[in-house]
Design a protein around this motif. Structure first.
Motif, PDB file in Angstrom:
ATOM      1  N   ALA A  25       0.729  -1.209  -0.039  1.00  0.00           N
ATOM      2  CA  ALA A  25      -0.138   0.006  -0.086  1.00  0.00           C
ATOM      3  C   ALA A  25       1.027   1.163   0.034  1.00  0.00           C
ATOM      4  CB  ALA A  25      -0.849  -0.014   1.266  1.00  0.00           C
ATOM      5  N   SER A  26       0.189   2.395  -0.312  1.00  0.00           N
ATOM      6  CA  SER A  26       0.759   3.717  -0.282  1.00  0.00           C
ATOM      7  C   SER A  26       0.043   4.789   0.064  1.00  0.00           C
ATOM      8  CB  SER A  26       1.649   3.926  -1.585  1.00  0.00           C
ATOM      9  OG  SER A  26       0.965   4.127  -2.443  1.00  0.00           O
ATOM     10  N   HIS A  27       0.628   5.938   0.470  1.00  0.00           N
ATOM     11  CA  HIS A  27      -0.161   7.064   0.935  1.00  0.00           C
ATOM     12  C   HIS A  27       0.478   8.129   0.444  1.00  0.00           C
ATOM     13  CE1 HIS A  27      -2.991   4.832   3.360  1.00  0.00           C
ATOM     14  NE2 HIS A  27      -2.016   4.582   4.166  1.00  0.00           N
ATOM     15  N   ILE A  28       0.085   9.347  -0.454  1.00  0.00           N
ATOM     16  CA  ILE A  28       0.773  10.365  -1.004  1.00  0.00           C
ATOM     17  C   ILE A  28       0.494  11.372   0.001  1.00  0.00           C
ATOM     18  CG2 ILE A  28       0.800  12.044  -2.950  1.00  0.00           C
ATOM     19  CD1 ILE A  28       0.764   9.952  -4.703  1.00  0.00           C
ATOM     20  N   LEU A  29       1.132  12.192   0.592  1.00  0.00           N
ATOM     21  CA  LEU A  29       1.089  13.241   1.800  1.00  0.00           C
ATOM     22  C   LEU A  29       1.611  14.421   1.329  1.00  0.00           C
ATOM     23  CD1 LEU A  29       3.004  10.903   4.551  1.00  0.00           C
ATOM     24  CD2 LEU A  29       0.366  10.757   3.763  1.00  0.00           C
ATOM     25  N   PRO A  30       0.596  15.475   2.003  1.00  0.00           N
ATOM     26  CA  PRO A  30       0.777  16.886   1.538  1.00  0.00           C
ATOM     27  C   PRO A  30       1.786  17.364   2.538  1.00  0.00           C
ATOM     28  CG  PRO A  30      -1.187  16.522   2.925  1.00  0.00           C
ATOM     29  CD  PRO A  30      -0.772  15.416   2.581  1.00  0.00           C
ATOM     30  N   CYS A  31       2.495  18.528   2.160  1.00  0.00           N
ATOM     31  CA  CYS A  31       3.662  18.933   2.834  1.00  0.00           C
ATOM     32  C   CYS A  31       3.056  20.580   3.171  1.00  0.00           C
ATOM     33  CB  CYS A  31       4.892  19.127   2.051  1.00  0.00           C
ATOM     34  SG  CYS A  31       5.578  17.623   1.536  1.00  0.00           S
ATOM     35  N   CYS A  32       3.499  21.172   4.375  1.00  0.00           N
ATOM     36  CA  CYS A  32       3.230  22.296   4.816  1.00  0.00           C
ATOM     37  C   CYS A  32       4.693  23.050   5.091  1.00  0.00           C
ATOM     38  CB  CYS A  32       2.573  22.510   6.202  1.00  0.00           C
ATOM     39  SG  CYS A  32       0.795  21.874   6.468  1.00  0.00           S
ATOM     40  N   VAL A  33       4.811  24.251   4.410  1.00  0.00           N
ATOM     41  CA  VAL A  33       6.234  25.037   4.583  1.00  0.00           C
ATOM     42  C   VAL A  33       6.330  25.731   6.041  1.00  0.00           C
ATOM     43  CG1 VAL A  33       7.531  26.780   3.562  1.00  0.00           C
ATOM     44  CG2 VAL A  33       6.326  25.108   1.949  1.00  0.00           C
ATOM     45  N   MET A  34       6.964  25.360   6.901  1.00  0.00           N
ATOM     46  CA  MET A  34       7.018  26.080   8.303  1.00  0.00           C
ATOM     47  C   MET A  34       7.889  27.395   8.052  1.00  0.00           C
ATOM     48  SD  MET A  34       5.108  24.009   9.378  1.00  0.00           S
ATOM     49  CE  MET A  34       4.833  24.642  11.152  1.00  0.00           C
ATOM     50  N   VAL A  35       7.382  28.491   8.476  1.00  0.00           N
ATOM     51  CA  VAL A  35       8.103  29.608   8.557  1.00  0.00           C
ATOM     52  C   VAL A  35       8.075  30.207   9.987  1.00  0.00           C
ATOM     53  CG1 VAL A  35       8.334  32.007   7.181  1.00  0.00           C
ATOM     54  CG2 VAL A  35       6.988  29.841   6.243  1.00  0.00           C
ATOM     55  N   ASP A  36       9.336  30.685  10.309  1.00  0.00           N
ATOM     56  CA  ASP A  36       9.428  31.265  11.630  1.00  0.00           C
ATOM     57  C   ASP A  36       8.842  32.544  11.931  1.00  0.00           C
ATOM     58  OD1 ASP A  36      10.402  31.526  14.212  1.00  0.00           O
ATOM     59  OD2 ASP A  36      12.463  30.840  13.953  1.00  0.00           O
ATOM     60  N   ASN A  37       7.752  32.758  12.439  1.00  0.00           N
ATOM     61  CA  ASN A  37       7.552  34.218  12.676  1.00  0.00           C
ATOM     62  C   ASN A  37       7.926  34.889  13.777  1.00  0.00           C
ATOM     63  OD1 ASN A  37       5.918  32.554  14.517  1.00  0.00           O
ATOM     64  ND2 ASN A  37       4.004  33.746  14.414  1.00  0.00           N
ATOM     65  N   ARG A  55       6.327  23.141  -1.972  1.00  0.00           N
ATOM     66  CA  ARG A  55       6.895  21.736  -1.567  1.00  0.00           C
ATOM     67  C   ARG A  55       5.943  20.677  -1.876  1.00  0.00           C
ATOM     68  NH1 ARG A  55      12.082  20.921   0.102  1.00  0.00           N
ATOM     69  NH2 ARG A  55      12.155  18.844   1.419  1.00  0.00           N
ATOM     70  N   ARG A  56       6.426  20.183  -2.973  1.00  0.00           N
ATOM     71  CA  ARG A  56       5.279  18.986  -3.419  1.00  0.00           C
ATOM     72  C   ARG A  56       5.168  17.814  -2.338  1.00  0.00           C
ATOM     73  NH1 ARG A  56       7.815  17.448  -8.734  1.00  0.00           N
ATOM     74  NH2 ARG A  56       9.791  17.978  -7.801  1.00  0.00           N
ATOM     75  N   SER A  57       4.115  16.838  -2.754  1.00  0.00           N
ATOM     76  CA  SER A  57       3.857  15.664  -1.752  1.00  0.00           C
ATOM     77  C   SER A  57       5.098  14.737  -1.787  1.00  0.00           C
ATOM     78  CB  SER A  57       2.577  15.095  -2.420  1.00  0.00           C
ATOM     79  OG  SER A  57       1.510  16.173  -2.438  1.00  0.00           O
ATOM     80  N   ARG A  58       5.015  13.956  -0.555  1.00  0.00           N
ATOM     81  CA  ARG A  58       5.946  12.903  -0.356  1.00  0.00           C
ATOM     82  C   ARG A  58       4.984  11.668  -0.174  1.00  0.00           C
ATOM     83  NH1 ARG A  58      11.279  14.101  -1.264  1.00  0.00           N
ATOM     84  NH2 ARG A  58      12.054  15.340   0.267  1.00  0.00           N
ATOM     85  N   VAL A  59       5.664  10.340  -0.245  1.00  0.00           N
ATOM     86  CA  VAL A  59       5.194   9.171  -0.055  1.00  0.00           C
ATOM     87  C   VAL A  59       5.453   8.392   1.129  1.00  0.00           C
ATOM     88  CG1 VAL A  59       6.471   7.745  -1.687  1.00  0.00           C
ATOM     89  CG2 VAL A  59       3.970   7.237  -1.341  1.00  0.00           C
ATOM     90  N   ILE A  60       4.735   7.581   1.582  1.00  0.00           N
ATOM     91  CA  ILE A  60       4.787   6.518   2.560  1.00  0.00           C
ATOM     92  C   ILE A  60       4.423   5.330   2.317  1.00  0.00           C
ATOM     93  CG2 ILE A  60       2.901   6.830   4.049  1.00  0.00           C
ATOM     94  CD1 ILE A  60       4.708   6.131   6.770  1.00  0.00           C
ATOM     95  N   HIS A  61       4.893   4.105   2.158  1.00  0.00           N
ATOM     96  CA  HIS A  61       4.433   2.900   1.477  1.00  0.00           C
ATOM     97  C   HIS A  61       4.978   1.826   2.338  1.00  0.00           C
ATOM     98  CE1 HIS A  61       8.348   1.712  -0.134  1.00  0.00           C
ATOM     99  NE2 HIS A  61       8.748   2.832  -0.017  1.00  0.00           N
ATOM    100  N   SER A  62       4.276   0.679   1.882  1.00  0.00           N
ATOM    101  CA  SER A  62       4.667  -0.743   2.526  1.00  0.00           C
ATOM    102  C   SER A  62       4.911  -1.635   1.434  1.00  0.00           C
ATOM    103  CB  SER A  62       3.438  -1.309   3.164  1.00  0.00           C
ATOM    104  OG  SER A  62       2.162  -1.355   2.549  1.00  0.00           O
ATOM    105  N   LYS A  63       5.075  -1.228   0.266  1.00  0.00           N
ATOM    106  CA  LYS A  63       5.712  -2.148  -0.757  1.00  0.00           C
ATOM    107  C   LYS A  63       7.138  -2.526  -0.845  1.00  0.00           C
ATOM    108  CE  LYS A  63       2.874   1.183  -4.060  1.00  0.00           C
ATOM    109  NZ  LYS A  63       1.838  -0.085  -4.620  1.00  0.00           N
TER     110      LYS A  63
END
Length: 244
Positions: A104-116, A146-154
């Motif tokens: 299986a696999s999941h494509i995950l979104p990314c947030c861009v962390m910015v120090d305020n 920042r485009r998506s990343r993946v986590i998988h069990s393949k």
């Protein structure tokens, strides 16, 4: 099901303590690929995650293609769920979705962390994801940066170059927080500038890794642009789960 995180690093002593302390709570094992670090990175790994594997990269530089191939090779040897994260990337959210489903696999979104609040230096004794929570939400512009990343069990997952994905995420139960501009202080800027020494010239010539071909003035311009587009994310569901 067993969960393994893979990363490649060079002189990451600044962010590594937070990164290791965070991910050791959720991953059963880690494979740390060292690109000949000369700072305290190896000692930090040994202290915080003594059972994790530290291996020396077969590559001299962060060559995009060779780096991906090395990651794929190490992942193929690990059972269960696998994910490769940079040391700037923290995986947060509902880890319970990583069930016993194989292949299986999941494509995950990314947030861009910015120090305020760059004047507030984060403490090593507290999680970074609790101390620095300002950023750009993936639905509010971050996905274009920042485009998506993946986590998988393949057993084998062949990534697109750079391991980022253009297609929409398949779940937001897990989210990657990219601490590319948070914290934003002298140590963090020094860390960002030293990475370009590990990018091969042919990658830059081919338009790869160009974000690392920079200087402090350019970084400050990008930081200011991201800052005005950011907001507090601490109340987002994916943050609350891990900060409870």
């Amino acid at each position: 099901m067993r969960k393994t995180v893979v990363t490649h690093f060079f002189n990451e002593e600044y962010l590594l303590p937070w990164w290791l302390e965070h991910h050791k709570k959720y991953f059963d094992h880690g494979v740390m690929i060292d690109y000949n670090s000369t700072d305290a990175s190896l000692e930090i790994i040994k202290k915080i995650c003594p059972t994790w594997s530290v291996v020396k990269s077969g590559n001299e530089f962060f060559d995009a293609k060779l780096c991906d191939e090395e990651v794929i090779d190490y992942e193929s040897k690990e059972p269960g769920w696998k994910m490769c994260l940079n040391v700037t990337e923290f995986l947060v959210g509902d880890y319970s979705i990583l069930d016993d489903t194989i292949n299986a696999s999941h494509i995950l979104p990314c947030c861009v962390m910015v120090d305020n609040k760059p004047e507030v230096i984060p403490e090593l004794s507290k999680p970074l994801v609790v101390q620095k929570t300002n950023g750009m939400h993936y639905f509010e512009g971050a996905s274009k940066i920042r485009r998506s990343r993946v986590i998988h069990s393949k057993r084998l997952y062949v990534y697109p170059l750079g391991r980022h994905f253009d297609q929409p995420h398949t779940t937001d139960k897990l989210v990657v927080l990219w601490y590319g501009f948070s914290p934003y202080n002298t140590e963090a800027i020094k860390r960002k500038l030293q990475i370009q020494t590990k990018i091969p010239p042919n990658d830059f010539a081919n338009g790869l890794g160009t974000q690392h071909n920079t200087n402090e003035e350019k970084l400050n311009i990008i930081y200011q642009d991201y800052l005005v587009r950011s907001r507090e994310l601490s109340q987002e569901p994916f943050m609350e789960i891990n900060n409870a």
